[in-house]
Design an enzyme around this catalytic site. Structure first.
Site, PDB file in Angstrom:
ATOM      1  N   TYR A 518      14.385 -14.677 -27.680  1.00  0.00           N
ATOM      2  CA  TYR A 518      14.522 -13.468 -26.861  1.00  0.00           C
ATOM      3  C   TYR A 518      15.632 -12.614 -27.452  1.00  0.00           C
ATOM      4  O   TYR A 518      16.595 -13.134 -28.003  1.00  0.00           O
ATOM      5  CB  TYR A 518      14.827 -13.801 -25.397  1.00  0.00           C
ATOM      6  CG  TYR A 518      16.170 -14.451 -25.167  1.00  0.00           C
ATOM      7  CD1 TYR A 518      17.315 -13.689 -24.897  1.00  0.00           C
ATOM      8  CD2 TYR A 518      16.323 -15.832 -25.235  1.00  0.00           C
ATOM      9  CE1 TYR A 518      18.545 -14.288 -24.703  1.00  0.00           C
ATOM     10  CE2 TYR A 518      17.552 -16.437 -25.036  1.00  0.00           C
ATOM     11  CZ  TYR A 518      18.658 -15.657 -24.767  1.00  0.00           C
ATOM     12  OH  TYR A 518      19.876 -16.257 -24.588  1.00  0.00           O
ATOM     13  N   HIS A 701      25.463 -22.068 -16.454  1.00  0.00           N
ATOM     14  CA  HIS A 701      25.240 -20.932 -17.353  1.00  0.00           C
ATOM     15  C   HIS A 701      26.308 -19.861 -17.188  1.00  0.00           C
ATOM     16  O   HIS A 701      26.399 -18.942 -17.982  1.00  0.00           O
ATOM     17  CB  HIS A 701      23.866 -20.321 -17.106  1.00  0.00           C
ATOM     18  CG  HIS A 701      22.753 -21.301 -17.334  1.00  0.00           C
ATOM     19  ND1 HIS A 701      22.293 -22.122 -16.346  1.00  0.00           N
ATOM     20  CD2 HIS A 701      22.044 -21.601 -18.438  1.00  0.00           C
ATOM     21  CE1 HIS A 701      21.334 -22.901 -16.824  1.00  0.00           C
ATOM     22  NE2 HIS A 701      21.161 -22.598 -18.095  1.00  0.00           N
TER      23      HIS A 701
END
Ligand code: GLN
Ligand code: ZN
Length: 764
Positions: A518, A701
């Site tokens: 990505y 994250h």
């Protein structure tokens, strides 16, 4: 006979675009610098394809981030939070949508079909004011034309665009996204008009959603959309391209009946039944873009086989209407074999990356017109034959062992609740036992040590010492934090698949075989070329060393067969399931060696199990069956007292929960807090889960440090739906990307929260 390429990688042969993007984002270079690199990459791709002789060369398959986001920009569908005020969308708005900025988060990203590419999900609703806000498609067409290359501009088709979008925040979840067709088609018409004015003679619409399980009203949207575009498209040839799977019969009928469309593209590598549909009836006078060169893999095409497929199609659609093509965009394969000087010559002769696939497509097209390059075809045939018979590919013992597994069942003899009892007697853990997922922060120093060891700049001894010191540090930290089941921190691993692939036979590694995942992020999947076996133990040395440093249980840490398979380029000469079984046997050996070495808790990560789910529902059951079976094979041989953990990085489980239960692990740790605790709803709905389970109590994250209260709150929510005696307390995933400054306080709070609740539950 003509040749066509569906799309091409953007990153460049040495990830030039990645570095240009990241430097621009860091403020180290200007927009002009970035544009220059991008233009250079586009020019070289167009030149390469036109030098080779490709007739239909794509444009607008380049992107600074993602082609779906490009379409969102084209349609001016910028969510209001980015405060875009109209005009041509530039880098600032575009990258804010892609990556967020200081004040607003990014748009959501999700997997592009069953690839490892991720696209930016459009956020739509009844109030979006669509407007033509990015002229990228037209600009790229003109840019190529100025270089003497007449290209086929590629657009994400209007129906697939809507089917891939989601209702924006505040819009009803049930909002009918296809109702927006009437609003976006006028913009498409503006784009088409400009492309025609600029001289385009073909336009390609990518409509890959046609291979999915669509409902009839969704199929009708295609009919309606292309009928509406018909007059705008008059005077230009139109290709509607599909890929990634067999096209269902109903969709095939809809597609081939579309008005104003002159050609249809199909993935004939994955679409074996599509071939039958074509043979059963293809509209006369239309072009067939036959995707026979695999865009999803790195293997050289079997040119003789493709040629015969093409010849059989030629008799159906006619000589001048058959176009040789790739199965999908080459975005999903590596860029150029030329940059692999270190790769073994024999293995290299079996491979074709994007640049080589372009040559294959053209050679096939030429062969069909009677201009067969005999030398090229015969070199290909030789390589195919050597791949079939090579002793490096074939290991008879492995083939036999794997074949014996098929159709049989493997399951630990004792049921999970009795096993948990036996394990508890040995492990003596408190309720709500705490653990982590495996990796600890990978410091700059650690990466340097690994790099220098690999480059033989430091000795085996120094490396050994450095890694052991790191493990010791991690062990001591976990003891101080009072964590119950420890990990060694995985300091010796660069990547959870590569580490194992490098030690297994049948795997090869590239220097530059990057594939975009990505934005600027790429992955470099290992290549599984042969039968897989494990010459030597892979983790026993480090795990034993770690266990010797503590009295607490130390988890042995392995990557599971399904994850190794799904994150590699796999063989195309045998079913995926067979390769998976082979890997399972290798991991089984490792599990048993760990057990022999005194490791009593072994975690087998299956982070990518769900990712491998086929696109079509009808194929789910078969995949889940062999995937789950492969996992069970790895640990069928251990004693009841050996506790098998597994870990998964997503919680989108509702549809596969029975398969998860069927994996029959003793304990599963799962990502949970990042996705709004969606996971817990499965159990709220009454699914019975009897094994140990650790839904993540905080998101790893983000650098944010969760408070004790917040974590206790999360655990309480879990206790409301899960039995106290099966609940584990752990973070969402590994801690590899975090800093110690974040990890220490976060784990401290996690352990405090567990202790507070233990006291409460104990006194209740
Ligand atoms: N054991 C691995 C780690 O902690 C798991 C990583 C993953 O799930 N992606 O890093
Ligand atoms: Zn994970």
């Amino acid at each position: 006979m003509a040749s066509h390429i569906v799309g091409y990688p953007r990153m460049g042969p040495k990830r030039e675009l990645k570095f240009a993007l990241e430097s621009f984002w860091d403020g180290k270079s200007s927009a002009e610098d970035l544009e220059k690199v991008a233009a250079g990459l586009r020019a070289s791709i167009w030149k390469q394809m036109s030098d080779v002789g490709i007739k239909y060369i794509p444009s607008n398959t380049f992107s600074y981030y993602d082609q779906v986001l490009d379409t969102t920009a084209m349609l001016g569908a910028v969510p209001p939070r980015y405060s875009w005020t109209g005009g041509e969308i530039g880098f600032s708005t575009f990258f804010s949508m892609a990556r967020g900025n200081a004040s607003v988060p990014a748009m959501e990203m999700t997997k592009w079909f069953d690839t490892n590419y991720h696209f930016i999900v459009p956020e739509l609703g009844p109030d979006v004011n669509f407007s033509y806000a990015s002229h990228k498609a037209v600009n790229e067409y003109k840019e190529a034309k100025a270089q003497g290359v007449d290209t086929v501009p590629v657009l994400v088709g209007p129906v697939s665009y809507l089917l891939l979008s989601k209702p924006a925040k505040g819009v009803e979840k049930t909002f009918h996204l296809l109702s927006l067709l009437d609003k976006i088609l006028p913009i498409y018409k503006e784009v088409i008009a400009e492309l025609k004015a600029a001289g385009a003679s073909w336009i390609q619409f990518d409509e890959p959603t046609l291979v999915m399980d669509l409902e009839s009203h969704q199929l009708e949207a295609f009919t309606k959309a292309y009928a509406d575009l018909q007059s705008a498209l008059s005077g230009v040839e139109v290709l509607v391209e599909t890929y990634f799977a067999d096209i269902p019969a109903a969709a095939f009928k809809t597609l081939t009946s579309l008005s104003g469309v002159s050609g249809f593209g199909f993935d004939l590598v994955r679409g074996t039944q599509t071939l039958d549909l074509i043979k059963g009836g293809f509209p006369t006078g239309k072009y067939l873009f036959a995707g026979v060169v695999d865009g999803r893999n790195i293997w050289a095409n079997d040119l003789d086989a493709s040629l015969s497929t093409l010849q059989s199609l030629e008799s159906i659609v006619g000589k001048d209407k058959l176009v040789v093509s790739t199965s999908c965009s080459l975005l999903h394969t590596a860029v150029d074999l030329v940059n692999e000087p270190k790769l073994d010559q024999e293995i290299k002769s079996w491979l074709a990356f994007a640049a080589q696939k372009v040559v294959e497509v053209n050679a096939l097209a030429k062969a069909l017109t009677g201009h067969k390059d005999e030398a090229y075809f015969s070199a290909n045939a030789t390589a195919q034959a050597s791949r079939k018979s090579s002793p490096r590919v074939n290991n008879e013992a492995v083939q036999k062992a794997a074949a014996a597994l098929k159709g049989s069942d493997h399951r630990r003899a004792t049921d999970v609740s009795s096993r948990l009892d036996a394990q508890q007697k040995k492990l003596n853990l408190p309720i709500l036992p705490t653990t982590t997922i495996g990796s600890f922060p990978q410091t700059v120093e650690l990466r340097r040590v690994r790099r220098e060891y690999k480059a033989k700049k430091i000795s085996e001894e120094d490396y050994d010492k450095a890694i052991k010191e790191e493990i010791n540090k991690v062990v001591k930290l976990q003891e101080e934090l009072d964590i119950d089941v420890l990990v060694h921190g995985e300091p010796e691993r660069n990547d959870m698949v590569e580490y194992f692939g490098e030690q297994l036979s049948g795997f090869a590694f590239t220097a530059n075989g990057w594939v975009q995942s990505y934005g600027s992020r790429c992955v470099k999947p290992p290549i599984i070329y042969g039968d897989v076996s494990r010459p030597n133990p892979m983790t026993v040395y480090w795990s034993s060393a770690a266990q010797s440093m503590t009295k607490r249980p130390m988890k042995g840490m392995l990557t599971g067969p399904v994850t190794i398979l799904n994150w590699s380029f796999v063989r195309n000469d045998q079913p995926r399931s067979e390769t998976c079984y082979q890997i399972a046997l290798a991991i089984k050996d490792e599990v048993e060696d760990l057990e022999k070495a005194g490791i009593t808790v072994i975690q087998i990560d299956e982070a990518a199990l769900r990712e491998g789910l086929p696109l079509r529902k009808s194929e789910h059951a078969f995949y889940l069956d062999w995937a789950v079976h492969s996992f069970r094979i790895t640990n069928v041989g251990v004693q009841d007292t050996t506790q098998i953990h597994t870990h998964m990085c997503y919680s989108n489980f509702n549809d596969i929960i029975q398969s998860i239960i069927n994996m029959d692990a003793d304990v599963i740790t799962i990502e949970n807090s990042r996705s709004d605790e969606k996971l817990l709803s499965v159990f709220r709905e009454g699914v019975k889960y009897g094994a140990g389970i650790g839904p993540g109590v905080y998101d790893i994250h983000s650098p944010r440090i969760p408070s004790t209260d917040e974590i206790a709150d999360r655990i309480n929510k879990m206790l409301a739906v899960l039995e106290t005696n099966i609940l584990w307390v752990n973070p969402d995933c590994g801690l590899k990307t975090r800093k110690y400054g974040e990890v220490k306080p976060a784990l401290e709070n996690m352990v405090s929260a567990a202790k507070i609740l233990r006291t409460k539950l104990g006194s209740a």
